[in-house]
Design a protein around this motif. Structure first.
Motif, short mmCIF file in Angstrom:
data_model
loop_
_atom_site.label_atom_id
_atom_site.label_comp_id
_atom_site.label_asym_id
_atom_site.label_seq_id
_atom_site.Cartn_x
_atom_site.Cartn_y
_atom_site.Cartn_z
N ILE A 61 0.83 -1.20 0.00
CA ILE A 61 0.00 0.00 0.00
C ILE A 61 0.86 1.25 0.00
O ILE A 61 2.06 1.20 0.31
N CYS A 62 0.24 2.38 -0.33
CA CYS A 62 0.90 3.68 -0.21
C CYS A 62 -0.19 4.72 0.03
O CYS A 62 -1.38 4.45 -0.10
N LYS A 63 0.25 5.93 0.37
CA LYS A 63 -0.70 7.03 0.54
C LYS A 63 -1.29 7.37 -0.83
O LYS A 63 -0.60 7.26 -1.85
N PRO A 64 -2.55 7.77 -0.86
CA PRO A 64 -3.17 8.12 -2.15
C PRO A 64 -2.39 9.18 -2.93
O PRO A 64 -2.25 9.08 -4.15
N GLY A 65 -1.84 10.17 -2.25
CA GLY A 65 -1.06 11.21 -2.93
C GLY A 65 0.19 10.65 -3.58
O GLY A 65 0.56 11.06 -4.69
N GLU A 66 0.85 9.71 -2.91
CA GLU A 66 2.04 9.07 -3.47
C GLU A 66 1.68 8.27 -4.72
O GLU A 66 2.40 8.27 -5.71
N TYR A 67 0.54 7.59 -4.68
CA TYR A 67 0.10 6.79 -5.83
C TYR A 67 -0.13 7.68 -7.06
O TYR A 67 0.34 7.38 -8.15
N MET A 68 -0.81 8.81 -6.83
CA MET A 68 -1.10 9.73 -7.93
C MET A 68 0.17 10.40 -8.45
O MET A 68 0.35 10.56 -9.66
N THR A 69 1.07 10.79 -7.54
CA THR A 69 2.33 11.42 -7.96
C THR A 69 3.17 10.45 -8.76
O THR A 69 3.74 10.81 -9.79
N ALA A 70 3.26 9.21 -8.30
CA ALA A 70 4.03 8.19 -9.03
C ALA A 70 3.45 7.97 -10.42
O ALA A 70 4.20 7.85 -11.39
N ALA A 71 2.12 7.94 -10.52
CA ALA A 71 1.48 7.77 -11.83
C ALA A 71 1.83 8.94 -12.75
O ALA A 71 2.16 8.74 -13.92
N ALA A 72 1.78 10.15 -12.21
CA ALA A 72 2.08 11.34 -13.02
C ALA A 72 3.54 11.38 -13.45
O ALA A 72 3.86 11.86 -14.54
N GLU A 73 4.43 10.87 -12.59
CA GLU A 73 5.86 10.89 -12.88
C GLU A 73 6.36 9.64 -13.61
O GLU A 73 7.53 9.55 -13.95
N GLY A 74 5.47 8.67 -13.80
CA GLY A 74 5.84 7.44 -14.50
C GLY A 74 6.81 6.57 -13.72
O GLY A 74 7.69 5.93 -14.28
N ARG A 75 6.65 6.53 -12.40
CA ARG A 75 7.54 5.73 -11.58
C ARG A 75 6.74 4.81 -10.67
O ARG A 75 5.53 4.92 -10.53
N VAL A 76 7.44 3.89 -10.04
CA VAL A 76 6.84 2.97 -9.09
C VAL A 76 6.60 3.71 -7.78
O VAL A 76 7.49 4.41 -7.30
N PRO A 77 5.41 3.58 -7.20
CA PRO A 77 5.16 4.26 -5.92
C PRO A 77 5.98 3.63 -4.79
O PRO A 77 6.31 2.45 -4.83
N ILE A 78 6.29 4.44 -3.79
CA ILE A 78 6.97 3.95 -2.59
C ILE A 78 5.91 3.27 -1.72
O ILE A 78 4.90 3.90 -1.38
#
Length: 87
Positions: free
Chosen positions: A35-52
């Motif tokens: 799992i991750c925080k919702p903001g981290e998930y969205m930021t990772a999607a926008a940046e094209g990276r794997v979420p922490i």
């Protein structure tokens, strides 16, 4: 929670000191849910990276949160498609 959780679903978890935050599922590995925080998930999607992510035991996932389509974080980060978190 026994159902298979899907990437991008919002769930409530039983965290420390009775806190019950809403988080985003990144991967269901059976007994452990990444799992991750919702903001981290969205930021990772926008940046094209794997979420922490962090791993939570399945028994600490309390419920799936129903959100409107506008509020859903359902997009899979491009960097994550076809890979495992932490690879």
């Amino acid at each position: 929670m026994e159902q298979q959780l899907q990437r991008g679903q919002q769930v409530t978890v039983n965290a420390y000191r009775g806190r019950r935050p809403v988080v985003t599922v990144v991967e269901d590995r059976g007994d452990v849910i990444l799992i991750c925080k919702p903001g981290e998930y969205m930021t990772a999607a926008a940046e094209g990276r794997v979420p922490i992510v962090v791993g939570f035991h399945r028994e600490d996932v309390l419920e799936v949160v129903t959100v409107s389509k506008k509020g859903a974080a359902s997009e899979t980060p491009a960097a994550y498609r076809g890979s495992k978190a932490g690879d």
